[in-house]
Design a protein around this motif. Sequence first.
Motif, short mmCIF file in Angstrom:
data_model
loop_
_atom_site.label_atom_id
_atom_site.label_comp_id
_atom_site.label_asym_id
_atom_site.label_seq_id
_atom_site.Cartn_x
_atom_site.Cartn_y
_atom_site.Cartn_z
N GLU A 124 2.27 41.72 -48.70
CA GLU A 124 0.76 42.01 -48.25
C GLU A 124 0.92 42.43 -46.56
O GLU A 124 0.15 43.19 -46.29
CB GLU A 124 0.03 41.08 -48.80
N LEU A 125 1.50 41.31 -46.15
CA LEU A 125 1.48 41.36 -44.64
C LEU A 125 2.29 42.71 -44.25
O LEU A 125 1.73 43.34 -43.15
CB LEU A 125 2.19 39.86 -43.93
N SER A 126 3.42 42.81 -44.92
CA SER A 126 4.19 44.15 -44.53
C SER A 126 3.35 45.42 -44.82
O SER A 126 3.22 46.10 -43.96
CB SER A 126 5.52 44.17 -45.32
N ALA A 127 2.55 45.44 -45.90
CA ALA A 127 1.93 46.79 -46.12
C ALA A 127 0.60 46.72 -45.15
O ALA A 127 0.47 47.75 -44.64
CB ALA A 127 1.38 46.45 -47.58
N THR A 128 0.22 45.65 -44.79
CA THR A 128 -0.99 45.62 -43.97
C THR A 128 -0.32 46.17 -42.32
O THR A 128 -1.20 46.97 -41.91
CB THR A 128 -1.74 44.31 -43.66
N LEU A 129 0.68 45.49 -41.97
CA LEU A 129 1.27 45.79 -40.90
C LEU A 129 1.70 47.30 -40.72
O LEU A 129 1.43 47.96 -39.89
CB LEU A 129 2.42 44.98 -40.60
N ALA A 155 0.19 49.71 -42.57
CA ALA A 155 -1.02 50.78 -42.60
C ALA A 155 -1.48 50.40 -41.14
O ALA A 155 -2.03 51.58 -40.56
CB ALA A 155 -2.08 50.07 -43.47
N ALA A 156 -1.77 49.51 -40.57
CA ALA A 156 -2.10 49.13 -39.18
C ALA A 156 -1.18 50.24 -38.13
O ALA A 156 -1.84 50.81 -37.13
CB ALA A 156 -2.14 47.83 -38.78
N THR A 157 -0.03 50.30 -38.08
CA THR A 157 0.96 51.06 -37.44
C THR A 157 0.83 52.35 -37.63
O THR A 157 0.63 53.08 -36.67
CB THR A 157 2.30 50.54 -37.86
#
Length: 85
Positions: free
Chosen positions: A8-13, A15-17
């Motif tokens: 989840e953290l990887s997906a959020t990161l 998307a933010a990138t």
Amino acid sequence: MAAIIASELSATLLAATIALSALTIISLVALRGWRDWIALKRDELAAGHSVAQDPAVPHAGSRIEIADLKERLRKLEAIAAGVDL
């Protein structure tokens, strides 16, 4: 459990990138357009005219002066005719 949080953290990161990259690209394109527009206006001012005008069309200041003269002429004609304004 830790793998789910990391995913989840990887997906959020990610998307933010992507969002930050898109914002950067849009900002750079807008800045380039702004600089080109400013350069265009600077060139127009340097050339001595801000807008390309048709030579048959009088300048706005001339039109105002002509309208003022027409109004004065109407008033003088009214005075000559004896009409009260």
